[in-house]
Design a protein around this motif. Structure first.
Motif, PDB file in Angstrom:
ATOM      1  N   LEU A  69       0.830  -1.210   0.000  1.00  0.00           N
ATOM      2  CA  LEU A  69       0.000   0.000   0.000  1.00  0.00           C
ATOM      3  C   LEU A  69       0.860   1.254   0.000  1.00  0.00           C
ATOM      4  N   ILE A  70       1.927   1.232   0.781  1.00  0.00           N
ATOM      5  CA  ILE A  70       2.836   2.382   0.839  1.00  0.00           C
ATOM      6  C   ILE A  70       3.468   2.628  -0.529  1.00  0.00           C
ATOM      7  N   TYR A  71       3.919   1.564  -1.160  1.00  0.00           N
ATOM      8  CA  TYR A  71       4.583   1.718  -2.459  1.00  0.00           C
ATOM      9  C   TYR A  71       3.608   2.123  -3.554  1.00  0.00           C
ATOM     10  N   ARG A  72       2.349   1.795  -3.382  1.00  0.00           N
ATOM     11  CA  ARG A  72       1.368   2.260  -4.350  1.00  0.00           C
ATOM     12  C   ARG A  72       1.290   3.793  -4.330  1.00  0.00           C
ATOM     13  N   VAL A  73       1.329   4.365  -3.148  1.00  0.00           N
ATOM     14  CA  VAL A  73       1.312   5.826  -3.016  1.00  0.00           C
ATOM     15  C   VAL A  73       2.623   6.422  -3.512  1.00  0.00           C
ATOM     16  N   ARG A  74       3.734   5.796  -3.178  1.00  0.00           N
ATOM     17  CA  ARG A  74       5.040   6.300  -3.590  1.00  0.00           C
ATOM     18  C   ARG A  74       5.197   6.290  -5.112  1.00  0.00           C
ATOM     19  N   GLN A  75       4.752   5.226  -5.739  1.00  0.00           N
ATOM     20  CA  GLN A  75       4.929   5.118  -7.187  1.00  0.00           C
ATOM     21  C   GLN A  75       4.121   6.169  -7.929  1.00  0.00           C
ATOM     22  N   ARG A  76       2.941   6.487  -7.433  1.00  0.00           N
ATOM     23  CA  ARG A  76       2.135   7.540  -8.045  1.00  0.00           C
ATOM     24  C   ARG A  76       2.882   8.860  -8.067  1.00  0.00           C
ATOM     25  N   ALA A  77       3.706   9.079  -7.039  1.00  0.00           N
ATOM     26  CA  ALA A  77       4.356  10.374  -6.862  1.00  0.00           C
ATOM     27  C   ALA A  77       5.800  10.409  -7.349  1.00  0.00           C
ATOM     28  N   ASP A 103      15.731  -2.002   2.592  1.00  0.00           N
ATOM     29  CA  ASP A 103      16.150  -3.063   3.498  1.00  0.00           C
ATOM     30  C   ASP A 103      15.263  -3.150   4.735  1.00  0.00           C
ATOM     31  N   ILE A 104      14.117  -2.508   4.697  1.00  0.00           N
ATOM     32  CA  ILE A 104      13.259  -2.465   5.877  1.00  0.00           C
ATOM     33  C   ILE A 104      12.764  -3.862   6.240  1.00  0.00           C
ATOM     34  N   ASP A 105      12.695  -4.117   7.534  1.00  0.00           N
ATOM     35  CA  ASP A 105      12.125  -5.360   8.033  1.00  0.00           C
ATOM     36  C   ASP A 105      10.624  -5.154   8.157  1.00  0.00           C
ATOM     37  N   ALA A 106       9.856  -5.783   7.271  1.00  0.00           N
ATOM     38  CA  ALA A 106       8.403  -5.590   7.254  1.00  0.00           C
ATOM     39  C   ALA A 106       7.749  -6.059   8.548  1.00  0.00           C
ATOM     40  N   ASN A 107       8.455  -6.866   9.325  1.00  0.00           N
ATOM     41  CA  ASN A 107       7.898  -7.348  10.584  1.00  0.00           C
ATOM     42  C   ASN A 107       8.348  -6.533  11.782  1.00  0.00           C
ATOM     43  N   SER A 108       9.120  -5.467  11.531  1.00  0.00           N
ATOM     44  CA  SER A 108       9.526  -4.565  12.608  1.00  0.00           C
ATOM     45  C   SER A 108       8.514  -3.434  12.700  1.00  0.00           C
ATOM     46  N   MET A 109       7.731  -3.437  13.756  1.00  0.00           N
ATOM     47  CA  MET A 109       6.681  -2.428  13.895  1.00  0.00           C
ATOM     48  C   MET A 109       7.263  -1.027  13.927  1.00  0.00           C
ATOM     49  N   ASN A 110       8.341  -0.834  14.671  1.00  0.00           N
ATOM     50  CA  ASN A 110       8.931   0.503  14.773  1.00  0.00           C
ATOM     51  C   ASN A 110       9.447   0.996  13.428  1.00  0.00           C
ATOM     52  N   ASP A 111      10.153   0.136  12.707  1.00  0.00           N
ATOM     53  CA  ASP A 111      10.682   0.535  11.400  1.00  0.00           C
ATOM     54  C   ASP A 111       9.558   0.876  10.432  1.00  0.00           C
ATOM     55  N   MET A 112       8.518   0.072  10.439  1.00  0.00           N
ATOM     56  CA  MET A 112       7.413   0.297   9.527  1.00  0.00           C
ATOM     57  C   MET A 112       6.637   1.573   9.870  1.00  0.00           C
ATOM     58  N   ILE A 113       6.432   1.820  11.151  1.00  0.00           N
ATOM     59  CA  ILE A 113       5.733   3.051  11.550  1.00  0.00           C
ATOM     60  C   ILE A 113       6.562   4.266  11.160  1.00  0.00           C
ATOM     61  N   ASP A 114       7.868   4.195  11.343  1.00  0.00           N
ATOM     62  CA  ASP A 114       8.741   5.300  10.917  1.00  0.00           C
ATOM     63  C   ASP A 114       8.586   5.556   9.422  1.00  0.00           C
ATOM     64  N   PHE A 115       8.556   4.493   8.634  1.00  0.00           N
ATOM     65  CA  PHE A 115       8.441   4.611   7.182  1.00  0.00           C
ATOM     66  C   PHE A 115       7.089   5.219   6.787  1.00  0.00           C
ATOM     67  N   ILE A 116       6.034   4.765   7.460  1.00  0.00           N
ATOM     68  CA  ILE A 116       4.697   5.296   7.178  1.00  0.00           C
ATOM     69  C   ILE A 116       4.622   6.785   7.526  1.00  0.00           C
ATOM     70  N   LEU A 117       5.174   7.164   8.662  1.00  0.00           N
ATOM     71  CA  LEU A 117       5.134   8.570   9.054  1.00  0.00           C
ATOM     72  C   LEU A 117       5.923   9.442   8.082  1.00  0.00           C
ATOM     73  N   GLU A 118       7.053   8.929   7.617  1.00  0.00           N
ATOM     74  CA  GLU A 118       7.830   9.681   6.623  1.00  0.00           C
ATOM     75  C   GLU A 118       7.021   9.843   5.332  1.00  0.00           C
ATOM     76  N   GLU A 119       6.340   8.789   4.939  1.00  0.00           N
ATOM     77  CA  GLU A 119       5.552   8.870   3.710  1.00  0.00           C
ATOM     78  C   GLU A 119       4.342   9.777   3.882  1.00  0.00           C
ATOM     79  N   ARG A 120       3.733   9.751   5.055  1.00  0.00           N
ATOM     80  CA  ARG A 120       2.604  10.641   5.317  1.00  0.00           C
ATOM     81  C   ARG A 120       3.062  12.100   5.329  1.00  0.00           C
ATOM     82  N   ALA A 121       4.266  12.358   5.798  1.00  0.00           N
ATOM     83  CA  ALA A 121       4.789  13.729   5.768  1.00  0.00           C
ATOM     84  C   ALA A 121       4.923  14.219   4.333  1.00  0.00           C
ATOM     85  N   ARG A 122       5.377  13.338   3.434  1.00  0.00           N
ATOM     86  CA  ARG A 122       5.493  13.723   2.028  1.00  0.00           C
ATOM     87  C   ARG A 122       4.123  13.875   1.373  1.00  0.00           C
TER      88      ARG A 122
END
Length: 499
Positions: free
Chosen positions: A385-393, A403-422
């Motif tokens: 879902l995140i990459y769907r938004v990224r690819q559009r932009a 290299d993100i660990d998709a099972n790391s909650m902290n890493d994934m939340i950080d990535f989502i927040l960065e994408e939401r900021a953009r």
């Protein structure tokens, strides 16, 4: 076309007659829809409901939506035209005399919703052409907007008075104490369930479908509320209702020169779920905020072009298309509300860019967040879902985390927040996004708030603000002093007592 013009004319009329009130607990609706003599026809009910939307177009309302969501975050920088009340907040000095904490416009809208909920059913017996289905749709709008108003209040102030009855007489004197944030959010969820049951899915008019409440707008609100309440299964169900409707999609970005106009300037694209639609008679408040001709109050923070939208180190022409939509590189001016397109700006009388509450990109990223917060191994689904938004932009590799660990909650939340900021730069979401994720699991991610302070505060003020943020009560606004004076049942929010 005639129907559209009648709607706009009615909206303008109701806007122009509003705004003479000072207190929220003892006021009649400003458009005078108070007596039994009014609630006789379906046209009168429609006018009352349109009046609810008109109240959200009133001076200062959309400005509060922006300031509450961005002023304490890390995307803005003060400019020479900034108001002292705004600068004090950015400097971490928030007091109960600051007018930014004045909530009256929200309770004014709530009172209009309460009035429709109480009085509109009476018109059913008076007007034989008024159907139950029509009444239900109107009530759905009122319940949904009441829920949305209380959602903003609960996120911004924590505990607030919960008033579910209309004030329709000057003789009524009501002094309500605060209800807990949890109680208010429970009522919001209840209102939205009722609204979903009653509201329409389609008005047969694209402008109405985007600018008035539909079931899908309610589903978007539900997802947001459930994220805040940490009810992630429910949030996913709500987002899936929008996704599976087939009514919405991302506006094509890459290779589409009209992308900006379709999404930000028009506000009626397939991506928009619900937006406030301004017009020439009622312009939005953002031109004075961001334009040089009116004493620009804010610029985009330096980090927006350095960290949020970093340049491509290899190809200077390669860029995330959201960067140019958000900020002008040469001047650091916030552009989303100033432009007709990427290059051509508006004049003040053309400041009609919509305020978008929810759009499809938000639905996708809210679902991604809910999947991750479940912490049950659905990170790969969230990444899609995140990459769907990224690819559009055309998001750049420099903002990716391959290299993100998709099972790391902290890493994934950080990535989502960065994408939401953009994705939602300057759309009034940043503070709420960070606070929502910081407070999860009893503030397990306090570091998110701390990092935002480090990102935005001057070095000499960082320690003072960080010290304040250790107290969770400081994350909410104080009750405005005027309300404490006029309602003796109110108590100041704990952090601000004695300050």
């Amino acid at each position: 076309m005639l129907k559209k013009h009648i709607y706009k004319a009615t909206l303008v009329l109701l806007v122009l007659v509003s705004s003479a009130c000072n207190t929220w607990l003892d006021l009649k609706p400003e458009n005078g829809i108070v007596g039994d003599e009014f609630w006789k026809t379906k046209e009168q009910v429609n006018s009352a409901v349109v009046g609810i939307y008109a109240s959200m177009l009133s001076p200062g309302f959309a400005e509060k939506l922006f300031l509450w969501g961005e002023l304490r975050a890390d995307m803005l920088m003060a400019n020479t035209g900034i108001f002292s009340s705004e600068l004090e907040v950015m400097n971490g000095n928030i007091v109960d005399t600051n007018p930014i904490s004045d909530w009256r416009a929200f309770y004014r809208t709530i009172n209009q919703c309460n009035t429709v909920i109480e009085r509109a059913p009476g018109a059913l017996a008076e007007d034989q052409t008024f159907t139950q289905a029509q009444l239900n749709a109107y009530l759905g709008e009122a319940y949904a907007i009441r829920g949305l108003m209380y959602f903003y209040l609960a996120r911004s102030f924590g505990d607030v008075p919960l008033k579910l009855t209309a004030t329709i007489s000057d003789e009524q004197t009501i002094a309500l104490p605060k209800s807990s944030q949890a109680q208010v959010l429970n009522q919001v969820a209840k209102d939205l369930l009722k609204a979903e049951e009653l509201a329409t899915s389609n008005y047969g008019n694209n402008s109405f479908n985007k600018g008035r409440i539909t079931k899908y707008a309610i589903n978007a609100m539900q997802a947001d509320v459930y994220l805040w309440k940490e009810k992630y299964d429910s949030a996913i169900i709500a987002t899936d209702k929008v996704i599976n409707s087939g009514q919405f999609g991302l506006v094509q970005g890459v290779g589409n020169p009209l992308w900006y106009q379709q999404l930000y300037a028009q506000g009626t694209s397939s991506e928009v779920v619900f937006a406030l639609q301004f017009n020439a008679q009622r312009t939005n408040p953002f031109y004075p905020m961001f334009s040089t001709s009116t004493g620009r109050r804010f610029l985009a923070a330096t980090r927006v072009l350095e960290d949020v939208f970093p340049p491509d180190p290899v190809d200077v022409l390669n860029a995330d298309i959201r960067a140019a939509a958000s900020v002008k590189v040469s001047t650091s001016e916030v552009w989303k509300y100033l432009g007709f397109n990427i290059s051509d700006g508006r004049s003040q009388d053309q400041s009609t860019a919509p305020w978008i509450f929810y759009r499809y990109a938000d639905i996708l990223l809210m679902k991604a967040e809910a999947l991750v917060a479940q912490n049950n191994g659905r990170g790969v689904e969230a990444l899609e879902l995140i990459y769907r938004v990224r690819q559009r932009a055309n998001a750049l590799p420099g903002t990716d985390n391959k290299d993100i660990d998709a099972n790391s909650m902290n890493d994934m939340i950080d990535f989502i927040l960065e994408e939401r900021a953009r994705e939602f730069a300057f759309e009034g979401k940043r503070w709420f996004d960070v606070l929502r994720n910081a407070k999860r699991n009893s503030y397990a991610r306090q570091d998110l708030l701390n990092q935002m302070v480090i990102n935005s505060a001057s070095p000499e003020r960082q320690q003072s603000i960080l010290s304040k943020y250790k107290d969770q009560n400081s994350h909410y606004w104080p009750i405005y002093q005027y309300e404490l004076t006029t309602n003796k049942s109110l108590e100041q929010n704990p952090f601000y007592k004695g300050r």
